[in-house]
Design a protein around this motif. Sequence first.
Motif: not given
Length: 587
Positions: A431-434, A436-441
Amino acid sequence: MIEPLHSLAFSIQANPGVYAVLLGSGVSRSARIPTGWEITLDFVRKLAEVCDEPCQPDPATWYREKYGKEPDYSDLLDALAKTPAERQQLLRGYIEPTEEERAEGIKAPTAAHQAIAGLAATGHIRVIITTNFDRLMETALADVGIVPTVLSSEDHVHGAMPLIHTQCCVFKVHGDYLDTRIRNTPSELESYPSEFDSLLDRIFDEFGLIVCGWSAEWDTALRQVIERSVSRRFSHFWALVGEPGNAAKRLIEHRQAQTIRIGGADSFFSELTRLVEALNQFSRPHPLSTEAAVASLKGYLAETKHRIRLADLINNEVERVIEATSGPAFATQNCPALDTNTFTARVRAYEAACETLLAMAAVGGYWVEDWHYAIWQNALVRLATYRIDSGYVVWVELQRYPATLLFYALGLGAIEAGERGFLFLNQLFRTLIHREHREDKTAVELLPALCLFQNGTGAAKLLEGMSNRYFPLNDWMHNLLRHRYRHAIPSIARFSYAFDRLEVLMALGYNYNDNNSKDWYWVPLGCYAYNHDNRTRIFNEIRESISSQGNESIYIKSGIFGSSAEDCAKIMEDFKSWVNERSGKFW
Protein backbone atom coordinates in the motif's frame (compact mmCIF):
# COMPACT_ATOMS: atom_id res chain seq x y z
CA MET A 1 -27.84 14.92 44.36
CA ILE A 2 -24.76 14.94 42.13
CA GLU A 3 -21.79 16.49 43.91
CA PRO A 4 -20.81 19.87 42.36
CA LEU A 5 -17.22 18.64 41.97
CA HIS A 6 -18.45 15.68 39.93
CA SER A 7 -20.63 17.97 37.85
CA LEU A 8 -17.62 20.21 37.19
CA ALA A 9 -15.46 17.24 36.17
CA PHE A 10 -18.12 16.07 33.72
CA SER A 11 -18.42 19.57 32.25
CA ILE A 12 -14.67 20.03 31.80
CA GLN A 13 -14.20 16.60 30.24
CA ALA A 14 -17.13 17.03 27.88
CA ASN A 15 -16.25 20.63 26.94
CA PRO A 16 -12.45 20.87 26.69
CA GLY A 17 -11.21 24.44 26.50
CA VAL A 18 -14.44 26.24 27.46
CA TYR A 19 -13.64 26.82 31.16
CA ALA A 20 -11.50 29.66 32.47
CA VAL A 21 -9.92 29.53 35.92
CA LEU A 22 -9.86 32.55 38.26
CA LEU A 23 -7.13 32.19 40.88
CA GLY A 24 -6.69 34.38 43.94
CA SER A 25 -3.92 34.60 46.52
CA GLY A 26 -5.24 31.51 48.31
CA VAL A 27 -3.83 29.32 45.54
CA SER A 28 -0.26 30.53 46.17
CA ARG A 29 -0.64 30.57 49.93
CA SER A 30 0.78 27.06 50.44
CA ALA A 31 3.85 28.09 48.42
CA ARG A 32 4.47 30.78 51.08
CA ILE A 33 4.46 33.59 48.53
CA PRO A 34 3.49 36.90 50.18
CA THR A 35 0.52 38.86 48.84
CA GLY A 36 0.95 42.26 47.25
CA TRP A 37 -0.30 43.96 50.39
CA GLU A 38 2.10 41.96 52.56
CA ILE A 39 5.01 43.07 50.36
CA THR A 40 3.80 46.70 50.54
CA LEU A 41 3.69 46.56 54.34
CA ASP A 42 7.20 45.10 54.42
CA PHE A 43 8.33 48.00 52.23
CA VAL A 44 6.82 50.33 54.85
CA ARG A 45 8.79 48.56 57.59
CA LYS A 46 12.00 48.97 55.59
CA LEU A 47 11.23 52.66 55.01
CA ALA A 48 10.54 53.16 58.71
CA GLU A 49 13.84 51.49 59.50
CA VAL A 50 15.61 53.88 57.12
CA CYS A 51 13.82 56.79 58.81
CA ASP A 52 14.83 55.33 62.19
CA GLU A 53 11.21 55.46 63.35
CA PRO A 54 9.11 52.70 64.91
CA CYS A 55 6.14 51.61 62.80
CA GLN A 56 4.85 48.60 64.71
CA PRO A 57 2.30 47.31 65.40
CA ASP A 58 0.56 49.02 62.44
CA PRO A 59 2.91 49.97 59.59
CA ALA A 60 0.03 51.22 57.38
CA THR A 61 -1.10 53.73 60.04
CA TRP A 62 2.48 54.96 60.52
CA TYR A 63 2.78 55.54 56.77
CA ARG A 64 -0.56 57.41 56.52
CA GLU A 65 0.32 59.65 59.45
CA LYS A 66 3.80 60.41 58.15
CA TYR A 67 3.03 60.89 54.42
CA GLY A 68 -0.67 61.74 54.43
CA LYS A 69 -1.67 59.01 51.98
CA GLU A 70 -2.24 55.28 51.68
CA PRO A 71 0.80 53.02 51.29
CA ASP A 72 1.36 52.62 47.56
CA TYR A 73 3.37 49.74 46.11
CA SER A 74 4.78 51.75 43.19
CA ASP A 75 5.74 54.78 45.31
CA LEU A 76 7.45 52.65 47.90
CA LEU A 77 9.27 50.52 45.36
CA ASP A 78 10.55 53.68 43.66
CA ALA A 79 11.67 55.10 46.99
CA LEU A 80 13.54 51.96 48.03
CA ALA A 81 15.10 51.03 44.67
CA LYS A 82 15.79 53.67 42.02
CA THR A 83 16.71 51.60 38.96
CA PRO A 84 14.91 48.69 37.27
CA ALA A 85 17.80 46.37 38.10
CA GLU A 86 17.66 47.37 41.78
CA ARG A 87 13.88 46.88 41.85
CA GLN A 88 14.16 43.43 40.34
CA GLN A 89 16.75 42.41 42.90
CA LEU A 90 14.59 43.73 45.73
CA LEU A 91 11.50 41.88 44.57
CA ARG A 92 13.24 38.60 43.88
CA GLY A 93 13.71 38.10 47.59
CA TYR A 94 9.95 38.02 48.08
CA ILE A 95 8.99 35.90 45.08
CA GLU A 96 11.95 33.78 44.02
CA PRO A 97 13.22 31.01 46.30
CA THR A 98 16.65 30.88 47.84
CA GLU A 99 18.64 27.66 47.53
CA GLU A 100 17.42 26.63 50.99
CA GLU A 101 13.80 27.43 50.12
CA ARG A 102 14.09 25.59 46.81
CA ALA A 103 15.40 22.51 48.63
CA GLU A 104 12.38 22.66 50.96
CA GLY A 105 9.91 23.22 48.10
CA ILE A 106 9.09 26.77 49.24
CA LYS A 107 8.04 29.39 46.65
CA ALA A 108 7.64 26.63 44.05
CA PRO A 109 4.53 25.68 42.08
CA THR A 110 2.02 23.98 44.34
CA ALA A 111 0.01 20.85 43.63
CA ALA A 112 -2.79 23.20 42.51
CA HIS A 113 -0.56 24.94 39.96
CA GLN A 114 0.71 21.59 38.69
CA ALA A 115 -2.81 20.17 38.36
CA ILE A 116 -4.04 23.23 36.45
CA ALA A 117 -1.01 22.99 34.16
CA GLY A 118 -1.86 19.34 33.54
CA LEU A 119 -5.41 20.29 32.56
CA ALA A 120 -3.99 22.95 30.23
CA ALA A 121 -1.63 20.42 28.65
CA THR A 122 -4.56 18.14 27.77
CA GLY A 123 -6.56 21.06 26.34
CA HIS A 124 -9.18 21.14 29.11
CA ILE A 125 -8.19 24.60 30.42
CA ARG A 126 -7.20 27.40 28.06
CA VAL A 127 -7.59 30.65 30.05
CA ILE A 128 -6.18 31.35 33.53
CA ILE A 129 -7.05 34.66 35.18
CA THR A 130 -5.04 35.43 38.30
CA THR A 131 -4.81 38.26 40.79
CA ASN A 132 -1.40 36.93 41.82
CA PHE A 133 1.72 38.60 40.50
CA ASP A 134 4.10 35.69 41.16
CA ARG A 135 5.14 33.40 38.33
CA LEU A 136 4.23 30.04 39.83
CA MET A 137 1.55 29.39 37.22
CA GLU A 138 3.90 30.13 34.33
CA THR A 139 6.56 27.89 35.90
CA ALA A 140 4.12 25.01 36.28
CA LEU A 141 3.03 25.40 32.66
CA ALA A 142 6.66 25.43 31.50
CA ASP A 143 7.22 22.19 33.41
CA VAL A 144 4.64 20.47 31.16
CA GLY A 145 6.02 22.02 28.00
CA ILE A 146 3.60 24.94 27.58
CA VAL A 147 4.78 28.48 26.85
CA PRO A 148 1.66 30.51 27.68
CA THR A 149 0.60 33.88 26.37
CA VAL A 150 1.06 36.11 29.44
CA LEU A 151 -0.95 39.34 29.67
CA SER A 152 -0.12 41.70 32.53
CA SER A 153 -0.38 45.21 31.06
CA GLU A 154 -2.48 47.24 28.62
CA ASP A 155 0.07 46.93 25.83
CA HIS A 156 0.14 43.13 26.26
CA VAL A 157 -3.63 42.93 25.91
CA HIS A 158 -3.75 45.38 23.02
CA GLY A 159 -1.41 43.27 20.90
CA ALA A 160 -2.58 39.85 22.08
CA MET A 161 -3.61 37.07 19.74
CA PRO A 162 -7.30 36.08 19.99
CA LEU A 163 -7.82 33.59 22.81
CA ILE A 164 -9.17 30.96 20.42
CA HIS A 165 -5.73 30.85 18.74
CA THR A 166 -3.70 30.40 21.95
CA GLN A 167 -2.99 27.10 23.63
CA CYS A 168 -3.01 28.75 27.04
CA CYS A 169 -3.35 32.35 28.21
CA VAL A 170 -2.40 33.60 31.70
CA PHE A 171 -4.09 36.95 32.35
CA LYS A 172 -2.46 38.65 35.36
CA VAL A 173 -5.01 41.34 36.11
CA HIS A 174 -2.96 42.82 38.97
CA GLY A 175 0.27 42.78 37.02
CA ASP A 176 3.60 40.99 37.31
CA TYR A 177 5.97 41.35 40.24
CA LEU A 178 8.80 42.64 38.03
CA ASP A 179 6.60 45.42 36.65
CA THR A 180 6.11 48.51 38.83
CA ARG A 181 2.59 48.91 37.42
CA ILE A 182 1.35 46.20 39.77
CA ARG A 183 -2.13 46.89 41.19
CA ASN A 184 -2.21 46.62 44.93
CA THR A 185 -3.88 49.47 46.82
CA PRO A 186 -7.66 49.95 47.11
CA SER A 187 -7.59 52.90 44.69
CA GLU A 188 -5.59 50.89 42.15
CA LEU A 189 -8.10 48.04 42.37
CA GLU A 190 -11.16 50.25 41.79
CA SER A 191 -10.86 50.23 38.01
CA TYR A 192 -9.05 48.53 35.14
CA PRO A 193 -7.77 49.90 31.84
CA SER A 194 -10.37 49.68 29.09
CA GLU A 195 -8.30 46.98 27.38
CA PHE A 196 -8.60 44.79 30.50
CA ASP A 197 -12.33 45.41 30.83
CA SER A 198 -13.00 44.49 27.20
CA LEU A 199 -11.04 41.23 27.37
CA LEU A 200 -12.55 40.23 30.73
CA ASP A 201 -16.05 40.96 29.39
CA ARG A 202 -15.37 38.54 26.54
CA ILE A 203 -13.94 35.86 28.81
CA PHE A 204 -16.86 35.93 31.25
CA ASP A 205 -19.31 35.94 28.33
CA GLU A 206 -17.70 33.13 26.32
CA PHE A 207 -16.23 30.83 29.00
CA GLY A 208 -17.41 28.99 32.03
CA LEU A 209 -15.59 29.95 35.23
CA ILE A 210 -13.88 28.11 38.09
CA VAL A 211 -13.04 30.41 41.01
CA CYS A 212 -10.59 29.36 43.71
CA GLY A 213 -8.62 31.22 46.36
CA TRP A 214 -10.30 34.58 45.66
CA SER A 215 -12.32 36.37 48.33
CA ALA A 216 -13.70 39.12 46.02
CA GLU A 217 -13.60 41.58 48.95
CA TRP A 218 -10.91 43.97 47.75
CA ASP A 219 -10.94 43.70 43.96
CA THR A 220 -13.63 46.19 43.06
CA ALA A 221 -12.89 46.33 39.33
CA LEU A 222 -12.90 42.55 38.95
CA ARG A 223 -16.18 42.30 40.86
CA GLN A 224 -17.73 44.88 38.55
CA VAL A 225 -16.75 42.93 35.44
CA ILE A 226 -18.40 39.78 36.79
CA GLU A 227 -21.48 41.70 37.95
CA ARG A 228 -22.13 43.16 34.52
CA SER A 229 -21.75 39.78 32.81
CA VAL A 230 -25.15 38.22 32.11
CA SER A 231 -24.21 35.23 29.94
CA ARG A 232 -25.16 31.78 31.27
CA ARG A 233 -23.98 29.62 28.38
CA PHE A 234 -21.51 27.75 30.62
CA SER A 235 -21.71 27.12 34.35
CA HIS A 236 -19.76 28.89 37.06
CA PHE A 237 -18.21 27.03 40.00
CA TRP A 238 -16.84 28.63 43.15
CA ALA A 239 -14.50 26.62 45.39
CA LEU A 240 -14.68 27.66 49.06
CA VAL A 241 -12.60 26.71 52.08
CA GLY A 242 -14.95 28.39 54.55
CA GLU A 243 -17.99 30.61 54.36
CA PRO A 244 -17.96 33.20 51.55
CA GLY A 245 -17.86 36.88 52.45
CA ASN A 246 -20.62 39.30 51.46
CA ALA A 247 -18.96 40.27 48.17
CA ALA A 248 -18.49 36.64 47.16
CA LYS A 249 -22.05 35.78 48.15
CA ARG A 250 -23.41 38.50 45.86
CA LEU A 251 -21.34 37.25 42.92
CA ILE A 252 -22.27 33.62 43.55
CA GLU A 253 -25.94 34.57 43.56
CA HIS A 254 -25.62 36.81 40.51
CA ARG A 255 -23.81 34.13 38.48
CA GLN A 256 -25.93 31.31 39.90
CA ALA A 257 -22.63 29.61 40.63
CA GLN A 258 -22.39 26.18 42.19
CA THR A 259 -20.29 26.23 45.36
CA ILE A 260 -17.79 23.47 46.10
CA ARG A 261 -16.57 22.99 49.65
CA ILE A 262 -12.86 22.21 49.62
CA GLY A 263 -10.04 21.58 52.07
CA GLY A 264 -7.66 23.70 50.02
CA ALA A 265 -6.67 24.58 46.48
CA ASP A 266 -4.11 21.78 46.24
CA SER A 267 -6.51 18.99 47.12
CA PHE A 268 -9.31 20.54 45.02
CA PHE A 269 -7.43 20.82 41.75
CA SER A 270 -5.63 17.51 42.25
CA GLU A 271 -8.93 15.68 42.74
CA LEU A 272 -10.53 17.54 39.82
CA THR A 273 -7.68 16.45 37.55
CA ARG A 274 -8.01 12.85 38.74
CA LEU A 275 -11.74 12.85 37.96
CA VAL A 276 -11.25 14.35 34.49
CA GLU A 277 -8.59 11.75 33.70
CA ALA A 278 -10.92 8.98 34.89
CA LEU A 279 -13.71 10.28 32.67
CA ASN A 280 -11.30 10.38 29.72
CA GLN A 281 -10.66 6.70 30.27
CA PHE A 282 -14.39 6.03 30.35
CA SER A 283 -14.69 7.86 27.03
CA ARG A 284 -13.26 4.82 25.29
CA PRO A 285 -15.84 3.22 23.00
CA HIS A 286 -18.44 1.34 25.03
CA PRO A 287 -18.01 -2.44 24.67
CA LEU A 288 -21.55 -2.69 23.32
CA SER A 289 -20.80 -0.19 20.54
CA THR A 290 -17.63 -2.14 19.64
CA GLU A 291 -19.55 -5.40 19.62
CA ALA A 292 -22.23 -3.83 17.44
CA ALA A 293 -19.61 -2.58 14.97
CA VAL A 294 -17.97 -6.02 14.77
CA ALA A 295 -21.36 -7.69 14.34
CA SER A 296 -22.19 -5.32 11.47
CA LEU A 297 -18.79 -6.00 9.92
CA LYS A 298 -19.35 -9.75 10.00
CA GLY A 299 -22.69 -9.27 8.28
CA TYR A 300 -21.10 -7.33 5.41
CA LEU A 301 -17.93 -9.39 4.80
CA ALA A 302 -19.46 -12.38 3.05
CA GLU A 303 -21.26 -10.89 0.04
CA THR A 304 -20.14 -8.30 -2.49
CA LYS A 305 -23.62 -6.75 -2.48
CA HIS A 306 -22.63 -5.24 0.88
CA ARG A 307 -19.53 -3.59 -0.54
CA ILE A 308 -20.83 -0.05 -0.01
CA ARG A 309 -22.07 -0.77 3.52
CA LEU A 310 -18.72 -2.36 4.41
CA ALA A 311 -16.81 0.61 3.02
CA ASP A 312 -19.04 3.07 4.88
CA LEU A 313 -18.71 1.17 8.15
CA ILE A 314 -14.91 1.06 8.02
CA ASN A 315 -14.50 4.60 6.63
CA ASN A 316 -16.80 6.07 9.28
CA GLU A 317 -14.82 4.38 12.05
CA VAL A 318 -11.56 5.66 10.56
CA GLU A 319 -12.98 9.18 10.46
CA ARG A 320 -14.08 8.80 14.08
CA VAL A 321 -10.52 7.85 15.05
CA ILE A 322 -9.12 10.84 13.15
CA GLU A 323 -11.59 13.21 14.79
CA ALA A 324 -10.91 11.75 18.24
CA THR A 325 -7.14 12.21 17.81
CA SER A 326 -7.22 15.72 16.34
CA GLY A 327 -7.96 17.73 19.48
CA PRO A 328 -5.64 19.72 21.79
CA ALA A 329 -4.65 16.58 23.69
CA PHE A 330 -2.86 15.39 20.51
CA ALA A 331 -1.21 18.70 19.58
CA THR A 332 2.30 18.61 18.10
CA GLN A 333 3.31 22.16 19.10
CA ASN A 334 3.42 23.81 22.54
CA CYS A 335 3.05 20.33 23.98
CA PRO A 336 3.77 18.82 27.37
CA ALA A 337 7.43 18.03 28.03
CA LEU A 338 8.34 14.60 26.71
CA ASP A 339 8.71 12.10 29.54
CA THR A 340 7.43 8.67 30.52
CA ASN A 341 4.11 10.00 31.82
CA THR A 342 3.24 12.26 28.89
CA PHE A 343 4.42 9.82 26.23
CA THR A 344 2.66 6.81 27.75
CA ALA A 345 -0.52 8.82 28.29
CA ARG A 346 -0.64 9.92 24.66
CA VAL A 347 0.07 6.40 23.35
CA ARG A 348 -2.77 5.05 25.49
CA ALA A 349 -5.05 7.83 24.29
CA TYR A 350 -4.40 6.80 20.68
CA GLU A 351 -5.09 3.18 21.61
CA ALA A 352 -8.36 4.11 23.29
CA ALA A 353 -9.50 5.96 20.17
CA CYS A 354 -8.62 2.93 17.99
CA GLU A 355 -10.27 0.27 20.14
CA THR A 356 -13.31 -0.37 17.93
CA LEU A 357 -11.30 -0.19 14.70
CA LEU A 358 -8.80 -2.75 16.00
CA ALA A 359 -11.59 -5.13 16.98
CA MET A 360 -12.98 -4.80 13.46
CA ALA A 361 -9.54 -5.29 11.88
CA ALA A 362 -8.90 -8.50 13.83
CA VAL A 363 -12.01 -10.01 12.23
CA GLY A 364 -11.53 -8.31 8.85
CA GLY A 365 -7.95 -9.52 8.48
CA TYR A 366 -8.93 -13.14 9.10
CA TRP A 367 -12.00 -13.22 6.83
CA VAL A 368 -10.51 -11.03 4.12
CA GLU A 369 -11.53 -11.45 0.47
CA ASP A 370 -9.96 -9.77 -2.54
CA TRP A 371 -12.80 -7.25 -2.83
CA HIS A 372 -12.05 -6.06 0.71
CA TYR A 373 -8.46 -5.10 -0.09
CA ALA A 374 -9.06 -1.57 -1.35
CA ILE A 375 -11.30 -0.70 1.60
CA TRP A 376 -8.69 -1.68 4.18
CA GLN A 377 -5.88 -0.11 2.18
CA ASN A 378 -7.77 3.17 2.01
CA ALA A 379 -8.23 3.05 5.79
CA LEU A 380 -4.52 2.49 6.25
CA VAL A 381 -3.61 5.41 3.98
CA ARG A 382 -5.98 7.77 5.81
CA LEU A 383 -4.48 6.91 9.18
CA ALA A 384 -0.86 6.96 7.97
CA THR A 385 -1.06 10.47 6.54
CA TYR A 386 0.08 13.19 8.96
CA ARG A 387 -2.60 15.74 9.74
CA ILE A 388 0.07 18.12 11.09
CA ASP A 389 3.57 17.96 9.67
CA SER A 390 5.26 20.43 11.99
CA GLY A 391 6.03 20.62 15.67
CA TYR A 392 7.94 18.44 18.09
CA VAL A 393 9.15 15.53 15.97
CA VAL A 394 8.13 12.71 18.35
CA TRP A 395 4.54 14.00 18.60
CA VAL A 396 4.43 14.44 14.81
CA GLU A 397 5.66 10.91 14.20
CA LEU A 398 3.32 9.45 16.80
CA GLN A 399 0.36 10.56 14.65
CA ARG A 400 1.11 7.47 12.55
CA TYR A 401 0.65 5.13 15.53
CA PRO A 402 -3.04 4.36 14.74
CA ALA A 403 -1.94 3.25 11.25
CA THR A 404 0.73 1.00 12.78
CA LEU A 405 -1.88 -0.52 15.11
CA LEU A 406 -4.23 -1.17 12.17
CA PHE A 407 -1.34 -2.61 10.13
CA TYR A 408 -0.54 -5.15 12.84
CA ALA A 409 -4.18 -5.95 13.66
CA LEU A 410 -4.97 -6.73 10.02
CA GLY A 411 -1.68 -8.58 9.60
CA LEU A 412 -2.24 -10.87 12.58
CA GLY A 413 -5.67 -11.82 11.29
CA ALA A 414 -4.21 -12.49 7.85
CA ILE A 415 -1.41 -14.66 9.31
CA GLU A 416 -4.03 -16.85 10.95
CA ALA A 417 -6.14 -17.02 7.76
CA GLY A 418 -3.58 -19.00 5.74
CA GLU A 419 -3.31 -18.67 1.97
CA ARG A 420 -5.97 -15.99 1.39
CA GLY A 421 -4.45 -14.02 4.24
CA PHE A 422 -0.95 -14.14 2.76
CA LEU A 423 -2.23 -12.80 -0.57
CA PHE A 424 -3.80 -9.92 1.34
CA LEU A 425 -0.58 -9.32 3.30
CA ASN A 426 1.32 -8.71 0.09
CA GLN A 427 -1.21 -6.08 -1.02
CA LEU A 428 -1.26 -4.56 2.45
CA PHE A 429 2.53 -4.33 2.56
CA ARG A 430 2.62 -2.63 -0.85
CA THR A 431 0.00 0.00 0.00
CA LEU A 432 1.51 3.32 -1.10
CA ILE A 433 1.51 6.08 1.52
CA HIS A 434 1.71 9.61 0.15
CA ARG A 435 4.05 11.90 2.09
CA GLU A 436 3.90 15.66 1.51
CA HIS A 437 7.22 17.04 0.21
CA ARG A 438 8.89 13.64 0.67
CA GLU A 439 9.24 10.42 -1.25
CA ASP A 440 6.16 8.19 -1.10
CA LYS A 441 6.75 4.92 0.73
CA THR A 442 4.98 1.58 1.00
CA ALA A 443 3.23 0.63 4.21
CA VAL A 444 5.80 -2.05 4.99
CA GLU A 445 8.53 0.60 4.85
CA LEU A 446 6.73 3.04 7.15
CA LEU A 447 4.51 1.12 9.57
CA PRO A 448 6.49 -1.65 11.30
CA ALA A 449 6.97 -0.72 14.96
CA LEU A 450 10.69 -0.06 14.56
CA CYS A 451 10.00 2.34 11.65
CA LEU A 452 7.59 4.59 13.52
CA PHE A 453 10.24 6.93 14.94
CA GLN A 454 13.25 8.26 13.05
CA ASN A 455 15.47 7.57 16.05
CA GLY A 456 14.39 3.92 16.25
CA THR A 457 13.70 2.81 19.81
CA GLY A 458 14.70 6.05 21.61
CA ALA A 459 11.27 7.60 22.07
CA ALA A 460 9.57 4.23 22.57
CA LYS A 461 11.79 3.53 25.58
CA LEU A 462 9.78 6.21 27.39
CA LEU A 463 6.81 3.84 27.47
CA GLU A 464 6.00 2.83 31.01
CA GLY A 465 7.95 -0.32 31.94
CA MET A 466 9.78 -0.47 28.58
CA SER A 467 12.99 1.47 29.28
CA ASN A 468 15.18 -1.64 29.32
CA ARG A 469 13.66 -3.38 26.28
CA TYR A 470 15.57 -3.76 23.03
CA PHE A 471 12.37 -3.27 21.02
CA PRO A 472 10.03 -1.46 23.41
CA LEU A 473 7.22 -0.58 21.01
CA ASN A 474 7.18 -4.11 19.56
CA ASP A 475 6.86 -5.60 23.04
CA TRP A 476 4.25 -3.01 24.01
CA MET A 477 2.12 -3.77 20.95
CA HIS A 478 2.52 -7.52 21.48
CA ASN A 479 1.00 -7.13 24.95
CA LEU A 480 -1.71 -4.76 23.72
CA LEU A 481 -2.83 -6.90 20.76
CA ARG A 482 -2.55 -10.11 22.74
CA HIS A 483 -5.50 -8.85 24.75
CA ARG A 484 -7.44 -7.99 21.57
CA TYR A 485 -6.89 -11.50 20.15
CA ARG A 486 -7.55 -13.47 23.33
CA HIS A 487 -10.73 -15.01 21.87
CA ALA A 488 -9.43 -15.70 18.35
CA ILE A 489 -6.01 -16.94 19.54
CA PRO A 490 -6.47 -18.16 23.14
CA SER A 491 -2.96 -19.63 23.50
CA ILE A 492 -0.29 -17.09 24.49
CA ALA A 493 2.42 -19.18 22.82
CA ARG A 494 0.43 -19.36 19.60
CA PHE A 495 -0.20 -15.63 19.61
CA SER A 496 3.51 -14.88 20.16
CA TYR A 497 4.37 -17.19 17.28
CA ALA A 498 1.87 -15.41 15.00
CA PHE A 499 3.23 -12.00 16.09
CA ASP A 500 6.84 -13.03 15.39
CA ARG A 501 5.84 -14.59 12.09
CA LEU A 502 4.18 -11.35 11.02
CA GLU A 503 7.25 -9.29 11.94
CA VAL A 504 9.55 -11.69 10.06
CA LEU A 505 7.39 -11.25 6.95
CA MET A 506 7.43 -7.47 7.49
CA ALA A 507 11.24 -7.53 7.49
CA LEU A 508 11.34 -9.66 4.34
CA GLY A 509 8.73 -7.43 2.69
CA TYR A 510 10.68 -4.32 3.71
CA ASN A 511 13.81 -5.67 2.03
CA TYR A 512 11.87 -6.60 -1.10
CA ASN A 513 10.15 -3.20 -1.42
CA ASP A 514 13.09 -1.02 -0.42
CA ASN A 515 15.60 -0.88 -3.26
CA ASN A 516 18.23 0.35 -0.84
CA SER A 517 18.06 -2.80 1.29
CA LYS A 518 18.99 -5.44 -1.25
CA ASP A 519 22.28 -6.14 0.46
CA TRP A 520 20.71 -6.35 3.95
CA TYR A 521 22.07 -3.11 5.32
CA TRP A 522 19.01 -2.70 7.51
CA VAL A 523 15.50 -4.10 7.93
CA PRO A 524 13.15 -3.66 10.91
CA LEU A 525 13.92 -6.22 13.59
CA GLY A 526 11.27 -7.23 16.08
CA CYS A 527 10.57 -9.51 19.00
CA TYR A 528 11.72 -12.50 16.92
CA ALA A 529 15.30 -11.20 17.30
CA TYR A 530 15.37 -12.45 20.90
CA ASN A 531 12.62 -15.11 20.65
CA HIS A 532 15.16 -17.63 19.43
CA ASP A 533 12.87 -20.69 19.41
CA ASN A 534 10.14 -18.91 17.46
CA ARG A 535 12.64 -17.48 15.00
CA THR A 536 14.21 -20.89 14.34
CA ARG A 537 10.80 -22.49 13.88
CA ILE A 538 9.64 -19.75 11.49
CA PHE A 539 12.80 -19.89 9.39
CA ASN A 540 12.59 -23.70 9.18
CA GLU A 541 8.92 -23.55 8.20
CA ILE A 542 9.54 -21.05 5.39
CA ARG A 543 12.57 -22.97 4.12
CA GLU A 544 10.65 -26.29 4.19
CA SER A 545 7.65 -24.78 2.39
CA ILE A 546 9.82 -23.36 -0.39
CA SER A 547 11.90 -26.54 -0.64
CA SER A 548 8.98 -28.95 -0.80
CA GLN A 549 6.42 -26.90 -2.77
CA GLY A 550 8.62 -24.75 -4.95
CA ASN A 551 6.68 -22.02 -6.76
CA GLU A 552 3.44 -23.39 -5.29
CA SER A 553 4.57 -22.42 -1.80
CA ILE A 554 2.33 -19.77 -0.28
CA TYR A 555 5.44 -17.70 0.37
CA ILE A 556 6.13 -17.61 -3.38
CA LYS A 557 2.53 -17.30 -4.55
CA SER A 558 1.89 -14.37 -2.23
CA GLY A 559 4.89 -12.47 -3.64
CA ILE A 560 5.72 -10.96 -0.27
CA PHE A 561 9.49 -11.19 -0.69
CA GLY A 562 10.11 -12.67 -4.13
CA SER A 563 8.57 -14.23 -7.22
CA SER A 564 10.48 -17.52 -7.56
CA ALA A 565 11.44 -20.36 -5.26
CA GLU A 566 15.11 -19.98 -6.18
CA ASP A 567 15.20 -16.25 -5.38
CA CYS A 568 13.22 -16.63 -2.17
CA ALA A 569 15.39 -19.48 -0.91
CA LYS A 570 18.51 -17.33 -1.33
CA ILE A 571 16.81 -14.32 0.28
CA MET A 572 15.88 -16.48 3.28
CA GLU A 573 19.43 -17.72 3.74
CA ASP A 574 20.80 -14.18 3.50
CA PHE A 575 18.17 -12.94 5.94
CA LYS A 576 18.85 -15.78 8.36
CA SER A 577 22.56 -15.01 8.41
CA TRP A 578 21.92 -11.28 8.81
CA VAL A 579 19.47 -11.73 11.71
CA ASN A 580 21.55 -14.36 13.49
CA GLU A 581 24.58 -12.10 13.32
CA ARG A 582 22.69 -9.26 14.98
CA SER A 583 20.50 -11.16 17.40
CA GLY A 584 23.25 -12.87 19.41
CA LYS A 585 23.21 -10.03 21.92
CA PHE A 586 19.50 -10.49 22.60
CA TRP A 587 19.55 -14.03 24.03
